[in-house]
Design a protein around this motif. Sequence first.
Motif, mmCIF file in Angstrom:
data_model
loop_
_atom_site.group_PDB
_atom_site.id
_atom_site.type_symbol
_atom_site.label_atom_id
_atom_site.label_comp_id
_atom_site.label_asym_id
_atom_site.label_seq_id
_atom_site.Cartn_x
_atom_site.Cartn_y
_atom_site.Cartn_z
ATOM 1 N N GLU A 65 0.801 -1.221 0.000
ATOM 2 C CA GLU A 65 0.000 0.000 0.000
ATOM 3 C C GLU A 65 0.841 1.281 0.000
ATOM 4 N N ARG A 66 2.115 1.183 0.387
ATOM 5 C CA ARG A 66 2.976 2.363 0.332
ATOM 6 C C ARG A 66 3.113 2.900 -1.091
ATOM 7 N N GLN A 69 0.940 5.958 -1.668
ATOM 8 C CA GLN A 69 1.066 7.154 -0.847
ATOM 9 C C GLN A 69 1.389 8.425 -1.624
ATOM 10 N N LEU A 72 -1.923 9.670 -3.051
ATOM 11 C CA LEU A 72 -2.824 10.164 -2.015
ATOM 12 C C LEU A 72 -2.321 11.468 -1.407
ATOM 13 N N SER A 73 -1.020 11.550 -1.193
ATOM 14 C CA SER A 73 -0.458 12.750 -0.572
ATOM 15 C C SER A 73 -0.674 13.978 -1.447
ATOM 16 N N ARG A 76 -4.309 15.021 -1.320
ATOM 17 C CA ARG A 76 -4.584 15.671 -0.037
ATOM 18 C C ARG A 76 -4.019 17.086 -0.019
ATOM 19 N N LYS A 101 -10.019 4.950 0.405
ATOM 20 C CA LYS A 101 -9.197 5.796 1.268
ATOM 21 C C LYS A 101 -9.634 7.252 1.182
#
Length: 282
Positions: A65-66, A69, A72-73, A76, A101
């Motif tokens: 799942e990393r 990131q 997603l980052s 966000r 997520k």
Amino acid sequence: MPDPTVWNVVRDAGDDTDIVLAADFPVTGRNEGGFTDLTPGLNLDCALWQTVAPVRSPEHDALDERYLQPWLSEVRASGRNVRAVLGYCAGSVFAGVLAEKIAARQDTAPHVIVFDPELVDVPTVHLQFGRVIGNMTTVLTPEETGELSDTAERLAAKPDVTPTAFAAGLHAAFRPIGTGALRRAGLDEDYAGELVSLVGSFMAYLATAAGLDPRPGWRRATVMTSASEHSGLNRMRTTPGIAPIEVAGERRFDVAHQDLLRTPAVAASVADVLAGPTGDTA
């Protein structure tokens, strides 16, 4: 905010609009349509960002799942609402997981729309590697093509081989042969290395997808299904050992898998889903 670095902006609509995310691994010269083909028919009033796959080695990097990131980052950091998450083929796995997520941290869950979604297994990786090799017949000799095909068959036949181990073995076999072929074709060392790394990143993309569970996200998804019997839900429904895949809705089209994203009727159907209330994919 600055332009995203791990997303490709397919459609820009200003920094204060919603965004639609699309998960895929597009490469120059592939015969399948892509989200750049689909987007003009959606008549969006917001932005559409497409994944840029990270450079990863299936032999050496952790593929879990990393991997998600950076995507997603950056979403966000944009501070923007995600209206929908789309996914094509193996990218549908990432779409399902990303949607879950993102839904956990914004007021309304995004739409989830996937196109011939695939749960990645060894046959999937084998098929995609075969397509990679098939696209390199102008630089690979028949002997090299045969050697890589034979290696893939041998690795796939190993008892209990996992998609991750299979992808790593394929790239280890491809790396010296592909590098030699590209150098022989006149590419300099750096460019040849980039292309070989691209194949490795594609194998890592598939291996990562194989280890993720998109089914919670797919339960809210509208699925766009082609007429190709060996793609998407058509394939999964006839593959032993795959439990029924639960989805919110399915729309079927009499087009081949490779044409799904460039068919006007599909774009119109997606636009219809996106016009509904956010989070409602029925």
